[in-house]
Write a protein that holds these residues in place. Structure first.
Motif, PDB file in Angstrom:
ATOM      1  N   UNK A  42      25.453  45.370  46.206  1.00 18.02           N
ATOM      2  CA  UNK A  42      24.873  45.555  47.541  1.00 18.02           C
ATOM      3  C   UNK A  42      25.493  44.585  48.537  1.00 18.02           C
ATOM      4  N   UNK A  43      25.654  43.343  48.110  1.00 17.19           N
ATOM      5  CA  UNK A  43      26.203  42.322  49.003  1.00 17.19           C
ATOM      6  C   UNK A  43      27.660  42.602  49.350  1.00 17.19           C
ATOM      7  N   UNK A  44      28.453  43.014  48.366  1.00 19.54           N
ATOM      8  CA  UNK A  44      29.854  43.355  48.636  1.00 19.54           C
ATOM      9  C   UNK A  44      29.938  44.432  49.714  1.00 19.54           C
ATOM     10  N   UNK A  45      29.085  45.451  49.590  1.00 12.47           N
ATOM     11  CA  UNK A  45      29.093  46.527  50.592  1.00 12.47           C
ATOM     12  C   UNK A  45      28.852  45.965  51.988  1.00 12.47           C
ATOM     13  N   UNK A  46      27.911  45.049  52.095  1.00  9.08           N
ATOM     14  CA  UNK A  46      27.544  44.532  53.407  1.00  9.08           C
ATOM     15  C   UNK A  46      28.551  43.534  53.965  1.00  9.08           C
ATOM     16  N   UNK A  47      29.389  42.938  53.118  1.00  4.85           N
ATOM     17  CA  UNK A  47      30.447  42.068  53.651  1.00  4.85           C
ATOM     18  C   UNK A  47      31.520  42.862  54.370  1.00  4.85           C
ATOM     19  N   UNK A  48      31.662  44.145  54.024  1.00  3.74           N
ATOM     20  CA  UNK A  48      32.748  44.940  54.579  1.00  3.74           C
ATOM     21  C   UNK A  48      34.079  44.655  53.916  1.00  3.74           C
ATOM     22  N   UNK A  49      34.063  43.877  52.841  1.00  2.61           N
ATOM     23  CA  UNK A  49      35.282  43.503  52.133  1.00  2.61           C
ATOM     24  C   UNK A  49      35.407  44.312  50.842  1.00  2.61           C
ATOM     25  N   UNK A  50      36.624  44.397  50.332  1.00  2.60           N
ATOM     26  CA  UNK A  50      36.905  45.092  49.082  1.00  2.60           C
ATOM     27  C   UNK A  50      36.964  44.057  47.961  1.00  2.60           C
ATOM     28  N   UNK A  51      36.085  44.151  46.950  1.00  2.06           N
ATOM     29  CA  UNK A  51      36.104  43.145  45.882  1.00  2.06           C
ATOM     30  C   UNK A  51      37.416  43.099  45.108  1.00  2.06           C
ATOM     31  N   UNK A  52      38.197  44.156  45.173  1.00  2.00           N
ATOM     32  CA  UNK A  52      39.457  44.211  44.431  1.00  2.00           C
ATOM     33  C   UNK A  52      40.683  43.961  45.294  1.00  2.00           C
ATOM     34  N   UNK A  53      40.471  43.613  46.572  1.00  2.00           N
ATOM     35  CA  UNK A  53      41.605  43.407  47.479  1.00  2.00           C
ATOM     36  C   UNK A  53      41.423  42.109  48.255  1.00  2.00           C
ATOM     37  N   UNK A  54      41.972  40.998  47.751  1.00  2.28           N
ATOM     38  CA  UNK A  54      41.824  39.715  48.447  1.00  2.28           C
ATOM     39  C   UNK A  54      42.363  39.721  49.874  1.00  2.28           C
TER      40      UNK A  54
END
Length: 267
Positions: A42-54
């Motif tokens: 849920x948190x990853x979604x809200x950051x707007x960032x891709x967990x697999x793409x630094x």
């Protein structure tokens, strides 16, 4: 056995004593890795960032707000954790957490995040007040504990919160002359926290599911992230159901209150 059953027992007497002396205690496995994983999604979604793409991790810190979804509420609702709240803040003297507090999500970055100063968390004011006019007082109005919920594994390079061991005792002595009115964050910051600089420093590291239960006067600080994977922690307060007191007629002082009394020369 369900996935959340492998949860530790409550705090030992030795851990309660450590809390009063050091200003914090660490509870490993206070909630399950499964809940941590659900919450991180849920948190990853809200950051707007891709967990697999630094390449998408362009800021050193992203602050997210309150979360009321099931994984967050369940993380704060374990029997052992509630027993620990009873042991430290006093049975019946705190409100169950129905939401998880602010998440400062920290990313590996060479940039200065700009928020790494030593401080305590102030706890009362008005919605109209400038945040620097919020206050803390000797009976910790508005805050029973500071809680650090680790929703990701946090090693020494992963921006663990820095904790000044025993600093809560010095802060109690600083707040005492101000009585019920207390001191504003502006006043506390103006004096600085050099009076706690000689305290040993500890790092709030641990596996996902670890919770640090901290005295509300504990001096702490953020730091830059030097690791490789983003760090997810929540830092909500435990809210008091009744005001703290350092002069109870029945002598039934909680460890939070006992630590303050100890700092002021009481028993």
């Amino acid at each position: 056995m369900t996935i959340d059953d492998n949860i530790p027992a409550g705090l030992s007497d030795a851990q309660v004593a450590q809390f009063m002396d050091d200003g914090f205690v660490r509870m490993d496995g206070a909630f399950s890795r499964h809940l941590a994983e659900e919450a991180r999604a849920i948190l990853w979604r809200d950051t707007g960032c891709d967990p697999d793409d630094p390449a998408t991790w362009t800021k050193p810190v992203i602050r997210l707000g309150q979360y009321v979804q099931e994984p967050f509420v369940r993380a704060a609702s374990g029997a052992a954790l509630h027993d620990a709240f009873d042991r430290l803040a006093g049975k019946g003297r705190w409100h169950p957490r129905m939401a998880m507090g602010t998440f400062p999500v920290r990313f590996p970055s060479p940039e200065d995040p700009g928020d790494t100063g030593w401080h305590i968390d102030v706890s009362f004011g008005t919605a109209e007040s400038d945040f620097f006019d919020w206050r803390a007082n000797i009976v910790s109005r508005g805050r029973a504990l500071l809680l650090l919920f680790l929703f990701s594994d946090v090693g020494e390079d992963d921006a663990p919160t820095r904790l000044r061991v025993g600093s809560h005792l010095e802060i109690a002595r600083r707040l005492a002359p101000a009585g019920e009115e207390g001191l504003t964050l502006r006043e506390l910051a103006a004096e600085g926290f050099d009076d706690t600089a000689d305290c040993a420093e500890a790092l709030a590291t641990g596996e996902a599911g670890t919770v640090y239960l901290c005295h509300p006067f504990l001096v702490h600080a953020a730091q830059p992230h030097r690791g490789t994977r983003p760090r997810f922690i929540a830092q909500p307060p435990l809210l008091p159901a009744v005001p703290f007191s350092i002069d109870r007629e029945d002598g039934d002082h909680s460890p939070v209150e006992q630590a303050i009394r100890k700092a002021l020369g009481g028993k």
